[in-house]
Design a protein around this motif. Sequence first.
Motif, PDB file in Angstrom:
ATOM      1  N   ALA A  40       0.719  -1.367  -0.050  1.00  0.00           N
ATOM      2  CA  ALA A  40       0.085   0.070  -0.173  1.00  0.00           C
ATOM      3  C   ALA A  40       0.977   1.259   0.072  1.00  0.00           C
ATOM      4  O   ALA A  40       1.916   1.084   0.347  1.00  0.00           O
ATOM      5  CB  ALA A  40      -0.924  -0.102   1.100  1.00  0.00           C
ATOM      6  N   LYS A  43       3.654   2.273   2.865  1.00  0.00           N
ATOM      7  CA  LYS A  43       3.808   1.149   3.581  1.00  0.00           C
ATOM      8  C   LYS A  43       4.991  -0.054   2.922  1.00  0.00           C
ATOM      9  O   LYS A  43       4.956  -0.147   1.605  1.00  0.00           O
ATOM     10  CB  LYS A  43       2.461   0.299   3.928  1.00  0.00           C
ATOM     11  N   SER A  61      -5.582 -10.247   8.346  1.00  0.00           N
ATOM     12  CA  SER A  61      -6.495  -9.323   7.633  1.00  0.00           C
ATOM     13  C   SER A  61      -7.215  -9.850   6.454  1.00  0.00           C
ATOM     14  O   SER A  61      -8.363  -9.149   6.333  1.00  0.00           O
ATOM     15  CB  SER A  61      -5.663  -8.074   7.310  1.00  0.00           C
ATOM     16  N   LYS A  85     -12.357  -4.576   0.880  1.00  0.00           N
ATOM     17  CA  LYS A  85     -12.364  -3.446   1.821  1.00  0.00           C
ATOM     18  C   LYS A  85     -11.275  -2.326   1.248  1.00  0.00           C
ATOM     19  O   LYS A  85     -10.250  -2.708   0.639  1.00  0.00           O
ATOM     20  CB  LYS A  85     -11.992  -3.733   3.110  1.00  0.00           C
ATOM     21  N   PRO A  86     -11.612  -0.975   1.377  1.00  0.00           N
ATOM     22  CA  PRO A  86     -10.741  -0.005   1.055  1.00  0.00           C
ATOM     23  C   PRO A  86      -9.239  -0.313   1.387  1.00  0.00           C
ATOM     24  O   PRO A  86      -8.477   0.088   0.674  1.00  0.00           O
ATOM     25  CB  PRO A  86     -11.339   1.230   1.636  1.00  0.00           C
ATOM     26  N   GLU A  87      -9.088  -1.058   2.643  1.00  0.00           N
ATOM     27  CA  GLU A  87      -7.756  -1.343   3.042  1.00  0.00           C
ATOM     28  C   GLU A  87      -7.102  -2.288   2.485  1.00  0.00           C
ATOM     29  O   GLU A  87      -5.980  -2.430   2.844  1.00  0.00           O
ATOM     30  CB  GLU A  87      -7.725  -1.478   4.585  1.00  0.00           C
ATOM     31  N   ASP A  88      -7.742  -2.790   1.512  1.00  0.00           N
ATOM     32  CA  ASP A  88      -6.944  -3.896   0.739  1.00  0.00           C
ATOM     33  C   ASP A  88      -6.382  -3.145  -0.593  1.00  0.00           C
ATOM     34  O   ASP A  88      -5.709  -3.885  -1.398  1.00  0.00           O
ATOM     35  CB  ASP A  88      -8.143  -4.833   0.258  1.00  0.00           C
ATOM     36  N   THR A  89      -6.498  -1.924  -0.735  1.00  0.00           N
ATOM     37  CA  THR A  89      -5.734  -1.417  -1.912  1.00  0.00           C
ATOM     38  C   THR A  89      -4.503  -0.962  -1.701  1.00  0.00           C
ATOM     39  O   THR A  89      -3.874  -1.167  -0.783  1.00  0.00           O
ATOM     40  CB  THR A  89      -6.434   0.138  -1.844  1.00  0.00           C
ATOM     41  N   GLY A  90      -3.934  -1.301  -3.169  1.00  0.00           N
ATOM     42  CA  GLY A  90      -2.403  -1.597  -3.124  1.00  0.00           C
ATOM     43  C   GLY A  90      -2.080  -2.250  -4.397  1.00  0.00           C
ATOM     44  O   GLY A  90      -2.832  -2.720  -5.199  1.00  0.00           O
ATOM     45  N   THR A 111      -7.444  -1.556  -6.404  1.00  0.00           N
ATOM     46  CA  THR A 111      -8.283  -0.523  -5.720  1.00  0.00           C
ATOM     47  C   THR A 111      -9.504  -0.564  -5.442  1.00  0.00           C
ATOM     48  O   THR A 111     -10.345  -0.918  -6.251  1.00  0.00           O
ATOM     49  CB  THR A 111      -8.180   1.048  -6.882  1.00  0.00           C
ATOM     50  N   SER A 114     -14.797   3.075  -1.350  1.00  0.00           N
ATOM     51  CA  SER A 114     -15.744   3.106  -0.364  1.00  0.00           C
ATOM     52  C   SER A 114     -17.112   3.369  -0.621  1.00  0.00           C
ATOM     53  O   SER A 114     -17.174   4.156  -1.689  1.00  0.00           O
ATOM     54  CB  SER A 114     -15.219   3.895   0.907  1.00  0.00           C
TER      55      SER A 114
END
Length: 114
Positions: A40, A43, A61, A85-90, A111, A114
């Motif tokens: 991400a 990160k 996760s 989920k949006p946090e899976d973006t990368g 991408t 949300s």
Amino acid sequence: QVQLAESGGGLVQAGGSLRLSCAASGWIFSIDNMGWYRQAPGKQRELVARATKASTDYADSVKGRFTVSRDNAKNSVYLQMNSLKPEDTGVYYCNVVDPPRSYWGQGTQVTVSS
């Protein structure tokens, strides 16, 4: 030398699904682990899911949402991603270990909006 061809990334809404594919070609001897990592923005690259010859393991996760599978006859590995989920973006990278070497794909963007 081994080449990895990835496909399947894209833009999806939260709750949606995507399937990533990675096919290895070239001078392949005996593939050990096949898996997926992601990075991400800002990160470090992290393990998402990995399929050894005998088992699979997942990042906490993604457990229960993602499924990694491999087709040894096709030297391919897949990642089915559900309930995104949006946090899976990368950027998702395929990794293939053909000891003693480890190979990486060029990465495919995922991408999740949300």
